[in-house]
Design a protein around this motif. Structure first.
Motif, PDB file in Angstrom:
ATOM      1  N   LEU A 192     -25.539  -3.226 -15.086  1.00 18.54           N
ATOM      2  CA  LEU A 192     -25.292  -2.759 -16.454  1.00 18.54           C
ATOM      3  C   LEU A 192     -25.005  -1.257 -16.464  1.00 18.54           C
ATOM      4  N   LEU A 193     -25.858  -0.489 -15.815  1.00 19.53           N
ATOM      5  CA  LEU A 193     -25.699   0.968 -15.804  1.00 19.53           C
ATOM      6  C   LEU A 193     -24.457   1.415 -15.044  1.00 19.53           C
ATOM      7  N   SER A 194     -24.006   0.622 -14.089  1.00 20.68           N
ATOM      8  CA  SER A 194     -22.811   0.993 -13.319  1.00 20.68           C
ATOM      9  C   SER A 194     -21.559   1.015 -14.206  1.00 20.68           C
ATOM     10  N   LEU A 195     -21.623   0.384 -15.362  1.00 22.55           N
ATOM     11  CA  LEU A 195     -20.491   0.359 -16.282  1.00 22.55           C
ATOM     12  C   LEU A 195     -20.403   1.618 -17.141  1.00 22.55           C
ATOM     13  N   TYR A 196     -21.452   2.437 -17.118  1.00 28.14           N
ATOM     14  CA  TYR A 196     -21.565   3.604 -17.994  1.00 28.14           C
ATOM     15  C   TYR A 196     -21.278   4.912 -17.267  1.00 28.14           C
ATOM     16  N   ASP A 197     -20.701   5.851 -17.982  1.00 31.63           N
ATOM     17  CA  ASP A 197     -20.534   7.227 -17.534  1.00 31.63           C
ATOM     18  C   ASP A 197     -21.916   7.884 -17.470  1.00 31.63           C
ATOM     19  N   GLU A 198     -22.076   8.868 -16.595  1.00 31.08           N
ATOM     20  CA  GLU A 198     -23.370   9.553 -16.438  1.00 31.08           C
ATOM     21  C   GLU A 198     -23.899  10.143 -17.746  1.00 31.08           C
ATOM     22  N   SER A 199     -22.996  10.619 -18.608  1.00 30.22           N
ATOM     23  CA  SER A 199     -23.430  11.275 -19.845  1.00 30.22           C
ATOM     24  C   SER A 199     -23.238  10.384 -21.075  1.00 30.22           C
ATOM     25  N   ALA A 200     -23.159   9.077 -20.850  1.00 28.05           N
ATOM     26  CA  ALA A 200     -22.923   8.132 -21.947  1.00 28.05           C
ATOM     27  C   ALA A 200     -24.000   8.235 -23.028  1.00 28.05           C
ATOM     28  N   ARG A 258     -37.936   1.540 -32.966  1.00 29.71           N
ATOM     29  CA  ARG A 258     -38.935   1.590 -31.886  1.00 29.71           C
ATOM     30  C   ARG A 258     -39.263   3.016 -31.438  1.00 29.71           C
ATOM     31  N   GLU A 259     -38.266   3.899 -31.496  1.00 33.06           N
ATOM     32  CA  GLU A 259     -38.448   5.284 -31.060  1.00 33.06           C
ATOM     33  C   GLU A 259     -37.852   6.219 -32.111  1.00 33.06           C
ATOM     34  N   PRO A 260     -38.553   6.400 -33.243  1.00 36.11           N
ATOM     35  CA  PRO A 260     -38.013   7.181 -34.370  1.00 36.11           C
ATOM     36  C   PRO A 260     -37.551   8.594 -34.005  1.00 36.11           C
ATOM     37  N   ASP A 261     -38.173   9.214 -33.024  1.00 29.74           N
ATOM     38  CA  ASP A 261     -37.784  10.574 -32.627  1.00 29.74           C
ATOM     39  C   ASP A 261     -36.328  10.655 -32.168  1.00 29.74           C
ATOM     40  N   THR A 262     -35.794   9.553 -31.675  1.00 25.69           N
ATOM     41  CA  THR A 262     -34.408   9.549 -31.190  1.00 25.69           C
ATOM     42  C   THR A 262     -33.393   9.505 -32.326  1.00 25.69           C
ATOM     43  N   LYS A 263     -33.841   9.139 -33.526  1.00 24.35           N
ATOM     44  CA  LYS A 263     -32.934   8.903 -34.661  1.00 24.35           C
ATOM     45  C   LYS A 263     -31.880   7.851 -34.312  1.00 24.35           C
ATOM     46  N   GLY A 264     -32.225   7.002 -33.333  1.00 22.45           N
ATOM     47  CA  GLY A 264     -31.345   5.902 -32.948  1.00 22.45           C
ATOM     48  C   GLY A 264     -30.356   6.224 -31.857  1.00 22.45           C
ATOM     49  N   LEU A 265     -30.346   7.458 -31.331  1.00 26.04           N
ATOM     50  CA  LEU A 265     -29.358   7.878 -30.345  1.00 26.04           C
ATOM     51  C   LEU A 265     -30.026   8.373 -29.068  1.00 26.04           C
ATOM     52  N   ILE A 266     -29.590   7.814 -27.933  1.00 28.98           N
ATOM     53  CA  ILE A 266     -30.042   8.320 -26.635  1.00 28.98           C
ATOM     54  C   ILE A 266     -28.817   8.747 -25.839  1.00 28.98           C
ATOM     55  N   LYS A 267     -29.038   9.688 -24.899  1.00 26.59           N
ATOM     56  CA  LYS A 267     -27.937  10.261 -24.124  1.00 26.59           C
ATOM     57  C   LYS A 267     -28.278  10.273 -22.637  1.00 26.59           C
ATOM     58  N   GLY A 268     -27.320   9.851 -21.827  1.00 30.43           N
ATOM     59  CA  GLY A 268     -27.450   9.898 -20.382  1.00 30.43           C
ATOM     60  C   GLY A 268     -27.970   8.598 -19.790  1.00 30.43           C
ATOM     61  N   LYS A 269     -27.561   8.356 -18.541  1.00 29.80           N
ATOM     62  CA  LYS A 269     -27.917   7.106 -17.869  1.00 29.80           C
ATOM     63  C   LYS A 269     -29.422   6.919 -17.720  1.00 29.80           C
ATOM     64  N   ALA A 322     -31.829   7.845 -19.740  1.00 30.57           N
ATOM     65  CA  ALA A 322     -32.364   7.366 -21.022  1.00 30.57           C
ATOM     66  C   ALA A 322     -31.973   5.911 -21.248  1.00 30.57           C
ATOM     67  N   LEU A 323     -30.753   5.543 -20.874  1.00 32.84           N
ATOM     68  CA  LEU A 323     -30.319   4.152 -21.001  1.00 32.84           C
ATOM     69  C   LEU A 323     -31.174   3.246 -20.115  1.00 32.84           C
ATOM     70  N   ARG A 324     -31.437   3.695 -18.889  1.00 29.08           N
ATOM     71  CA  ARG A 324     -32.255   2.907 -17.953  1.00 29.08           C
ATOM     72  C   ARG A 324     -33.646   2.659 -18.545  1.00 29.08           C
ATOM     73  N   ILE A 325     -34.267   3.682 -19.056  1.00 26.61           N
ATOM     74  CA  ILE A 325     -35.618   3.557 -19.629  1.00 26.61           C
ATOM     75  C   ILE A 325     -35.604   2.587 -20.808  1.00 26.61           C
ATOM     76  N   TRP A 326     -34.620   2.735 -21.688  1.00 28.38           N
ATOM     77  CA  TRP A 326     -34.529   1.889 -22.882  1.00 28.38           C
ATOM     78  C   TRP A 326     -34.349   0.422 -22.511  1.00 28.38           C
ATOM     79  N   TRP A 327     -33.372   0.116 -21.636  1.00 27.10           N
ATOM     80  CA  TRP A 327     -33.094  -1.280 -21.318  1.00 27.10           C
ATOM     81  C   TRP A 327     -34.143  -1.891 -20.399  1.00 27.10           C
TER      82      TRP A 327
END
Length: 123
Positions: A28-36, A46-57, A59-64
């Protein structure tokens, strides 16, 4: 910059679904750019501090990783893919054992063969 055809973007989306449904985080992560970037209403809840937006692989790894651990029966059923040369709009049904099915729309913005941004929409 390489011009990407709509069919190539649909192929990336199909790889995305395959990796997600197999809960294969590395594929899954191999499909994403490093700064996606990834936006999701579920993130906002689930994580209100993010306001719904995460940045970078990372953060994506942790979320998924958390998502796959919490929802081992999670599956996405493709309903329709619509693409042009820059993005693919994915309509799918989110299925989790014990939960009501949810219709989802998600846009993958793709540049140079990598997903640079994904945005999830659902009711």
């Amino acid at each position: 910059m390489k011009i990407i055809e709509a069919e190539e973007l649909k192929n990336i989306a199909n790889l995305w679904f395959k990796a997600f449904n197999e809960q294969n985080l590395d594929d899954l992560l191999s499909l994403y750019d490093e700064s996606a970037q990834h936006y999701s209403p579920k993130l906002k809840i689930r994580e209100p501090d993010t306001k719904g937006l995460i940045k970078g692989k990372n953060a994506l790894r942790i979320w998924w990783k958390d998502c796959f651990e919490r929802l081992p029966t999670l599956q996405y059923e493709v309903n329709k893919l619509t693409a042009d040369s820059e993005q693919v709009f994915m309509e799918y049904t989110r299925k989790v054992m014990g939960e009501e099915d949810m219709k989802v729309g998600e846009v993958l913005e793709i540049k140079d063969g990598k997903i640079i941004c994904s945005r999830v929409y659902h009711g």
